[in-house]
Design a protein around this motif. Structure first.
Motif, PDB file in Angstrom:
ATOM      1  N   ALA A   1       0.871  -1.179   0.000  1.00  0.00           N
ATOM      2  CA  ALA A   1       0.000   0.000   0.000  1.00  0.00           C
ATOM      3  C   ALA A   1       0.910   1.232   0.000  1.00  0.00           C
ATOM      4  O   ALA A   1       1.500   1.576   1.031  1.00  0.00           O
ATOM      5  N   LEU A   2       1.052   1.847  -1.158  1.00  0.00           N
ATOM      6  CA  LEU A   2       2.011   2.933  -1.342  1.00  0.00           C
ATOM      7  C   LEU A   2       1.294   4.266  -1.542  1.00  0.00           C
ATOM      8  O   LEU A   2       0.251   4.329  -2.191  1.00  0.00           O
ATOM      9  N   PHE A   3       1.890   5.322  -0.983  1.00  0.00           N
ATOM     10  CA  PHE A   3       1.396   6.682  -1.138  1.00  0.00           C
ATOM     11  C   PHE A   3       2.490   7.536  -1.767  1.00  0.00           C
ATOM     12  O   PHE A   3       3.674   7.407  -1.420  1.00  0.00           O
ATOM     13  N   ASN A   4       2.098   8.399  -2.726  1.00  0.00           N
ATOM     14  CA  ASN A   4       3.041   9.328  -3.357  1.00  0.00           C
ATOM     15  C   ASN A   4       2.503  10.747  -3.216  1.00  0.00           C
ATOM     16  O   ASN A   4       1.317  11.008  -3.462  1.00  0.00           O
ATOM     17  N   PHE A   5       3.380  11.657  -2.858  1.00  0.00           N
ATOM     18  CA  PHE A   5       3.010  13.062  -2.620  1.00  0.00           C
ATOM     19  C   PHE A   5       3.942  13.946  -3.432  1.00  0.00           C
ATOM     20  O   PHE A   5       5.168  13.748  -3.441  1.00  0.00           O
ATOM     21  N   ASN A   6       3.369  14.944  -4.142  1.00  0.00           N
ATOM     22  CA  ASN A   6       4.181  15.866  -4.944  1.00  0.00           C
ATOM     23  C   ASN A   6       3.545  17.248  -4.886  1.00  0.00           C
ATOM     24  O   ASN A   6       2.329  17.392  -5.037  1.00  0.00           O
ATOM     25  N   TRP A   7       4.376  18.272  -4.677  1.00  0.00           N
ATOM     26  CA  TRP A   7       3.855  19.639  -4.566  1.00  0.00           C
ATOM     27  C   TRP A   7       4.916  20.613  -5.023  1.00  0.00           C
ATOM     28  O   TRP A   7       6.013  20.667  -4.454  1.00  0.00           O
ATOM     29  N   GLU A   8       4.606  21.361  -6.065  1.00  0.00           N
ATOM     30  CA  GLU A   8       5.476  22.455  -6.483  1.00  0.00           C
ATOM     31  C   GLU A   8       4.974  23.737  -5.843  1.00  0.00           C
ATOM     32  O   GLU A   8       3.837  24.158  -6.092  1.00  0.00           O
ATOM     33  N   LEU A   9       5.811  24.353  -5.032  1.00  0.00           N
ATOM     34  CA  LEU A   9       5.432  25.603  -4.386  1.00  0.00           C
ATOM     35  C   LEU A   9       5.471  26.721  -5.414  1.00  0.00           C
ATOM     36  O   LEU A   9       6.536  27.016  -5.971  1.00  0.00           O
ATOM     37  N   LEU A  32       8.319  19.843  -3.282  1.00  0.00           N
ATOM     38  CA  LEU A  32       8.301  18.907  -2.167  1.00  0.00           C
ATOM     39  C   LEU A  32       7.772  17.584  -2.691  1.00  0.00           C
ATOM     40  O   LEU A  32       6.731  17.546  -3.347  1.00  0.00           O
ATOM     41  N   THR A  33       8.478  16.502  -2.412  1.00  0.00           N
ATOM     42  CA  THR A  33       8.026  15.172  -2.803  1.00  0.00           C
ATOM     43  C   THR A  33       8.148  14.250  -1.606  1.00  0.00           C
ATOM     44  O   THR A  33       9.038  14.395  -0.757  1.00  0.00           O
ATOM     45  N   ALA A  45      11.509  14.584   0.315  1.00  0.00           N
ATOM     46  CA  ALA A  45      12.550  15.339  -0.382  1.00  0.00           C
ATOM     47  C   ALA A  45      12.044  16.735  -0.701  1.00  0.00           C
ATOM     48  O   ALA A  45      10.873  16.928  -1.009  1.00  0.00           O
ATOM     49  N   ALA A  46      12.943  17.716  -0.575  1.00  0.00           N
ATOM     50  CA  ALA A  46      12.650  19.087  -0.971  1.00  0.00           C
ATOM     51  C   ALA A  46      13.704  19.515  -1.967  1.00  0.00           C
ATOM     52  O   ALA A  46      14.893  19.198  -1.802  1.00  0.00           O
ATOM     53  N   GLY A  47      13.313  20.234  -3.009  1.00  0.00           N
ATOM     54  CA  GLY A  47      14.269  20.596  -4.045  1.00  0.00           C
ATOM     55  C   GLY A  47      14.108  22.013  -4.549  1.00  0.00           C
ATOM     56  O   GLY A  47      13.015  22.574  -4.531  1.00  0.00           O
ATOM     57  N   LEU A  48      15.229  22.595  -4.978  1.00  0.00           N
ATOM     58  CA  LEU A  48      15.258  23.903  -5.619  1.00  0.00           C
ATOM     59  C   LEU A  48      16.015  23.731  -6.925  1.00  0.00           C
ATOM     60  O   LEU A  48      17.202  23.413  -6.924  1.00  0.00           O
ATOM     61  N   ALA A  49      15.339  23.897  -8.072  1.00  0.00           N
ATOM     62  CA  ALA A  49      15.942  23.656  -9.378  1.00  0.00           C
ATOM     63  C   ALA A  49      15.894  24.922 -10.214  1.00  0.00           C
ATOM     64  O   ALA A  49      14.837  25.535 -10.343  1.00  0.00           O
TER      65      ALA A  49
END
Length: 481
Positions: A150-158, A333-334, A358-362
């Motif tokens: 049972a897997l959950f995936n979360f993704n959010w671009e601020l 944010l992922t 994970a948090a990222g700045l690209a």
């Protein structure tokens, strides 16, 4: 655009915490740091402020064609014709016409497209349950086993810079433009139904005029045939009146064909099967009194097609803003997590859960010219939308000026043709008497009958043109149904 950042190519860095042992707090700390760095960077300017009156040509204070003030611009112009049948037909068409229903569906589609465009501003969460089964070889042979997950995936671009918001605004402006298109289509359909209705009434009256003309030609044929039998006229005269009678019958057939053609066209606008079964005989109404056309500047706020063109210009501005902000760093944010077990009942055990955040700045560095190309593409589309708006506005002013000018000329034409009808009817009676007395030739008599038919037909046509021109004026001024 702010040159300090929109022209910059500063390299970003990904902050990734994928090992659960580092802890939830550390991952959130990196996410906060990434957002703070992005917020400290200067951003691009917002889309330009537009004014609906920002035109490439000067709008005069008054229309060039002056008209006496008799009534204001009608908000429900159908009522001024005082025709219950026309009102009922327009209401039926607005409720059932397929083209209008398609335009309504396009509005709904554009609104939902705005919802889709704005969905990127919100976190995206997905749940992916699964089950796997396979064979595991051992010393004695092979055994089958299965595992649940049972897997959950979360993704959010601020949306720090408002890039996604600008895209949503572009879609919203397009939805509002589609709504303007629908209102314009609604007014145009009402106008077309009314104009075809008046053409249909005129065609029926033309049939009556042509039928009376055929009857009158029959009287002349009998007159000439009687004189020919008594030896008082030549055979040529008889041939001429018979030819003229045949031409009148052909005109009658054409008039009847126009009635059935316009009737089927009207039925199609009403979304009825075009069986030609419309049966209605009404006189053409008198043209309404000359109305007050208002001020030219007021037209920009009334015409739905102008409003739609302006909204598309605003949408182009928003798309350009979104393309420019694509050069700026993106903060994301992922997260992923879930459980896995051989037994389905153990999936709810929180001790079996695993996760990573994970948090990222690209920052874009090199895209092969794609981002700059998209900016130039949208700049060209802004110029296209601006010039299209200018064209729509200018054409709207032309339509009003043209309808106002035609109003006065058509009224003069109607007055002259009304006088011509009276004169031709009087001259036709004199021509018949003169021919019986042998004072004129047969061609003069036939010409008097043709003149009467032409004058009556032209008078009916100009009466209908006056009504249609009034509808064009209501439509050009943005009058509501």
């Amino acid at each position: 655009m702010n040159q300090s950042i929109c022209s910059a190519r500063t390299a970003g860095r990904w902050f990734d915490v994928s090992a659960p042992s580092l802890g939830h707090r550390r991952a959130l700390w990196f996410a906060t740091l990434a957002a703070a760095v992005a917020l400290l960077l200067p951003g691009c300017d917002s889309m330009p402020v537009r004014d609906v009156k920002d035109l490439a040509f000067k709008v005069p204070e008054r229309w060039s064609t002056s008209a006496p003030i008799a009534e204001p611009v009608a908000n429900a112009w159908l009522a001024v014709f005082d025709d219950a049948q026309l009102t009922a037909m327009v209401q039926t068409g607005l409720a059932n016409n397929f083209d209008l229903q398609a335009a309504s569906a396009r509005v709904d589609s554009a609104r939902e497209q705005a919802v889709v465009a704005g969905s990127g501003r919100w976190p995206q969460l997905f749940f992916s349950p699964g089950y796997q089964r396979g064979k595991n070889p051992d010393g004695s042979g092979s055994a089958e086993s299965g595992a649940f997950s049972a897997l959950f995936n979360f993704n959010w671009e601020l949306d720090v810079w408002g890039r996604i918001k600008a895209g949503q605004q572009a879609a919203t402006e397009e939805a509002m433009a589609s709504s303007g298109d629908y209102r314009a289509a609604r007014l145009s359909l009402a106008a077309r139904i009314a104009q075809v209705y008046f053409e249909w009434l005129e065609a029926q009256l033309q049939v009556e005029v042509a039928a009376q003309s055929v009857k009158d030609r029959g009287v002349i044929v009998n007159l000439v045939r009687g004189r020919f039998n008594r030896g008082l006229t030549r055979g040529l005269d008889l041939r001429l009146v018979l030819t003229d009678q045949s031409n009148a019958e052909a005109q009658l057939a054409q008039a009847r064909n126009d009635v059935q053609s316009l009737g089927r066209r009207l039925q199609t606008l009403l979304a009825h099967y075009p069986d030609g079964g419309l049966t209605l005989k009404n006189p053409l109404p008198q043209p309404p009194q000359i109305l007050s056309s208002g001020l030219p500047a007021e037209l920009l706020g009334r015409r739905p097609d102008i409003a739609a063109a302006f909204k598309r210009l605003r949408a182009a501005d928003a798309r350009l803003e979104s393309a420019e902000k694509a050069l700026l760093p993106r903060v994301t944010l992922t997260a992923a997590g879930g459980t896995g077990s051989l037994a389905l009942t153990e999936l709810i055990d929180p001790r079996a859960a695993a996760w990573n955040l994970a948090a990222g700045l690209a920052q874009p560095l090199f895209t092969g010219g794609r981002l700059q190309g998209e900016i130039r593409l949208n700049e060209a589309k802004v110029r296209e939308a601006y010039h299209q708006y200018q064209s729509v506005a200018l054409n709207a002013f032309r339509e009003v000026e043209q309808a106002l000018a035609a109003e006065s000329w058509l009224r003069e034409q109607e007055k002259a043709l009304r006088e011509a009808v009276d004169q031709t009817q009087a001259s036709r009676k004199l021509a018949v008497y003169s021919y019986q007395q042998g004072l004129i030739q047969i061609l003069t008599l036939l010409d008097s009958y043709r003149s009467t038919l032409n004058a009556q037909s032209a008078h009916l046509a100009v009466q209908r043109q006056l009504l249609n021109n009034r509808i064009n004026l209501y439509l050009a001024l943005g009058g509501a149904v």
